[in-house]
Design a protein around this motif. Structure first.
Motif, PDB file in Angstrom:
ATOM      1  N   ILE A  32       0.853  -1.207   0.000  1.00  0.00           N
ATOM      2  CA  ILE A  32       0.000   0.000   0.000  1.00  0.00           C
ATOM      3  C   ILE A  32       0.884   1.250   0.000  1.00  0.00           C
ATOM      4  O   ILE A  32       0.613   2.224  -0.714  1.00  0.00           O
ATOM      5  CB  ILE A  32      -0.968  -0.020   1.209  1.00  0.00           C
ATOM      6  N   VAL A 192      -3.529  -6.534  -4.417  1.00  0.00           N
ATOM      7  CA  VAL A 192      -3.586  -5.531  -3.338  1.00  0.00           C
ATOM      8  C   VAL A 192      -3.045  -4.196  -3.841  1.00  0.00           C
ATOM      9  O   VAL A 192      -3.635  -3.138  -3.613  1.00  0.00           O
ATOM     10  CB  VAL A 192      -2.777  -6.002  -2.097  1.00  0.00           C
ATOM     11  N   LEU A 195      -5.598  -2.541  -6.077  1.00  0.00           N
ATOM     12  CA  LEU A 195      -6.809  -2.063  -5.395  1.00  0.00           C
ATOM     13  C   LEU A 195      -6.531  -0.938  -4.394  1.00  0.00           C
ATOM     14  O   LEU A 195      -7.441  -0.249  -3.958  1.00  0.00           O
ATOM     15  CB  LEU A 195      -7.496  -3.219  -4.659  1.00  0.00           C
ATOM     16  N   SER A 196      -5.277  -0.791  -4.026  1.00  0.00           N
ATOM     17  CA  SER A 196      -4.992   0.183  -2.967  1.00  0.00           C
ATOM     18  C   SER A 196      -4.382   1.476  -3.518  1.00  0.00           C
ATOM     19  O   SER A 196      -3.576   2.104  -2.850  1.00  0.00           O
ATOM     20  CB  SER A 196      -4.054  -0.433  -1.932  1.00  0.00           C
TER      21      SER A 196
ATOM     22  N   ARG B   7     -14.957  -1.170  -3.749  1.00  0.00           N
ATOM     23  CA  ARG B   7     -13.603  -0.769  -3.379  1.00  0.00           C
ATOM     24  C   ARG B   7     -13.490  -0.518  -1.874  1.00  0.00           C
ATOM     25  O   ARG B   7     -12.483  -0.845  -1.254  1.00  0.00           O
ATOM     26  CB  ARG B   7     -13.200   0.478  -4.154  1.00  0.00           C
ATOM     27  N   ILE B  10     -13.183  -3.800  -0.160  1.00  0.00           N
ATOM     28  CA  ILE B  10     -11.843  -4.351  -0.359  1.00  0.00           C
ATOM     29  C   ILE B  10     -10.883  -3.718   0.650  1.00  0.00           C
ATOM     30  O   ILE B  10     -10.052  -4.387   1.260  1.00  0.00           O
ATOM     31  CB  ILE B  10     -11.346  -4.093  -1.814  1.00  0.00           C
ATOM     32  N   PHE B  11     -11.060  -2.395   0.854  1.00  0.00           N
ATOM     33  CA  PHE B  11     -10.220  -1.677   1.808  1.00  0.00           C
ATOM     34  C   PHE B  11     -10.421  -2.257   3.218  1.00  0.00           C
ATOM     35  O   PHE B  11      -9.469  -2.498   3.944  1.00  0.00           O
ATOM     36  CB  PHE B  11     -10.562  -0.186   1.778  1.00  0.00           C
ATOM     37  N   ILE B  14      -8.674  -5.575   3.575  1.00  0.00           N
ATOM     38  CA  ILE B  14      -7.235  -5.429   3.809  1.00  0.00           C
ATOM     39  C   ILE B  14      -6.991  -5.121   5.289  1.00  0.00           C
ATOM     40  O   ILE B  14      -6.097  -5.688   5.914  1.00  0.00           O
ATOM     41  CB  ILE B  14      -6.636  -4.338   2.892  1.00  0.00           C
TER      42      ILE B  14
END
Lengths: 229, 142
Positions: A32, A192, A195-196, B7, B10-11, B14
């Motif tokens: 990220i 990841v 998407l980040s 989204r 998804i965050f 994580i």
């Protein structure tokens, strides 16, 4: 003991499985951070970072397949790994602080992907589109981060060298086996990274700030674990 | 709108993954069923008692260890093996192949790796083909 073919498949599938579990948890914050620092060619940058990581795993695999001594190698490398863990923690904290905007000189400009001042300018120099080499080098360095599944894969590889006819063949076996493991871990971290990008988060200040605080927390946790390591 | 919500989730996902190691530590501590640092441990597999010992003591990660499995009765089947792992976290396959020392005693060398999350709870599944498996969960020193 598994044959080399069997071990190849086992390590690739292990990489794939731990990638979507363990790696997202442990390496997610780093990925990220890289997303934040990245420019237009973000997937390319992430790919370079992952290739760098895989190069480190492969070289370690080659060395271990030749020496066969897992504990010998890692007793020598403990101090260096500690340093890498603290460095990665500091990187995450740095990115988290820049996201909060609390310290102006460390703040991203209004569009964090169009860096024009302070922290953004510094990062854009290091991570700009044409500088994929920076990501590759970062991947090579962070490939030394202490990681349980990587250790486990290296243990299997250390044993595989016993079946080789000479040291060169043993190195080749170890190199290829760990390369397959590294490739297996890539899809999860690439997803990841994709998407980040956080560009969509910028319009949601609260979520963006929660993300920043989480990153600072995770970074401090990395530094703490690094000091303890 | 759907894309934006997707989204966001998804965050959140994580974030959940980031919290997973700490949750796993707590879960592991509750599961400990073997004090390997102070001696061997015994568990039952069907009608067979299985004793696991790991030496040298204290049992430390990232060092060469000797795993000994002793059964209460003679076993002539396929040689047992040990699968090492962490409760609640996939660490990849770390299997210890044992050698037969006698009809009841088996031994093998291995390494318990270190998890940088700080989690120290490990499990050893002793698999005895044809008889089943027993799980020992213990604390390891880093």
């Amino acid at each position: 003991m598994l044959s080399i073919d069997g071990l190849s498949f086992a390590l690739f599938s292990t990489g794939l499985a731990v990638g979507f579990g363990h790696c997202i948890g442990m390496c997610g914050p780093i990925v990220i951070s890289l997303s934040l620092a990245g420019s237009e060619n973000r997937i390319g940058n992430h790919l370079c970072y992952n290739i760098g990581r895989t190069i480190t795993y492969s070289v370690l695999g080659g060395i271990l397949a030749v020496t066969g001594s897992f504990t010998g190698l890692f007793s020598e490398m403990g101090g260096f790994q500690k340093g890498v863990m603290i460095f990665s923690g500091a990187l995450i904290v740095f990115m988290g602080i820049s996201m909060t905007g609390l310290i102006p000189k460390l703040t991203f400009p209004s569009d964090c992907f169009n860096s024009s001042g302070g922290m953004g300018r510094l990062l854009s120099k290091v991570t700009r589109k044409g500088n994929a080499l920076s990501f590759l080098i970062l991947g090579i360095v962070l490939g030394f981060l202490p990681c349980g599944p990587v250790y486990t894969a290296l243990l299997s590889v250390a044993r595989s060298g016993m079946g080789a006819s000479d040291k060169l063949q043993a190195f080749f076996y170890g190199f290829i086996l760990m390369a397959l493991f590294g490739i297996g871990t890539m899809p999860a971290l690439l997803i990841v990274g994709r998407l980040s990008t956080l560009k969509w988060l910028k319009s949601r200040k609260v979520i963006y700030n929660i993300g920043a605080v989480t990153m600072i927390g995770v970074g401090i946790y990395f530094i703490y674990q690094g000091i303890k390591y | 709108m759907i894309k934006k919500c997707y989204r966001f989730y998804i965050f959140l996902l994580i974030a959940v993954f980031l919290m997973a190691p700490q949750t796993a530590i707590k879960a592991g501590e509750e599961l400990i069923n073997c004090d390997i640092q102070n001696g061997s441990c015994t568990k039952k597999a069907e009608n067979l008692s299985v004793t696991l010992d790991i030496k040298p003591k204290p049992v430390k990660a990232m060092t060469d260890l000797i795993f000994t499995v002793t059964l209460t009765e003679e076993y002539k089947g396929e040689v047992p093996y040990i699968d090492l792992g962490m409760p609640g976290m996939n660490m990849g396959q770390n299997q210890i192949q044992l050698n037969r020392l006698s009809g009841r005693k088996f031994e093998g060398k291995g390494v318990i790796v270190r998890c940088p999350s700080g989690k120290r709870i490990w499990k050893a599944d002793v698999v005895i083909p044809e008889k089943g498996k027993v799980t020992f969960i213990f604390d390891v020193i880093y």
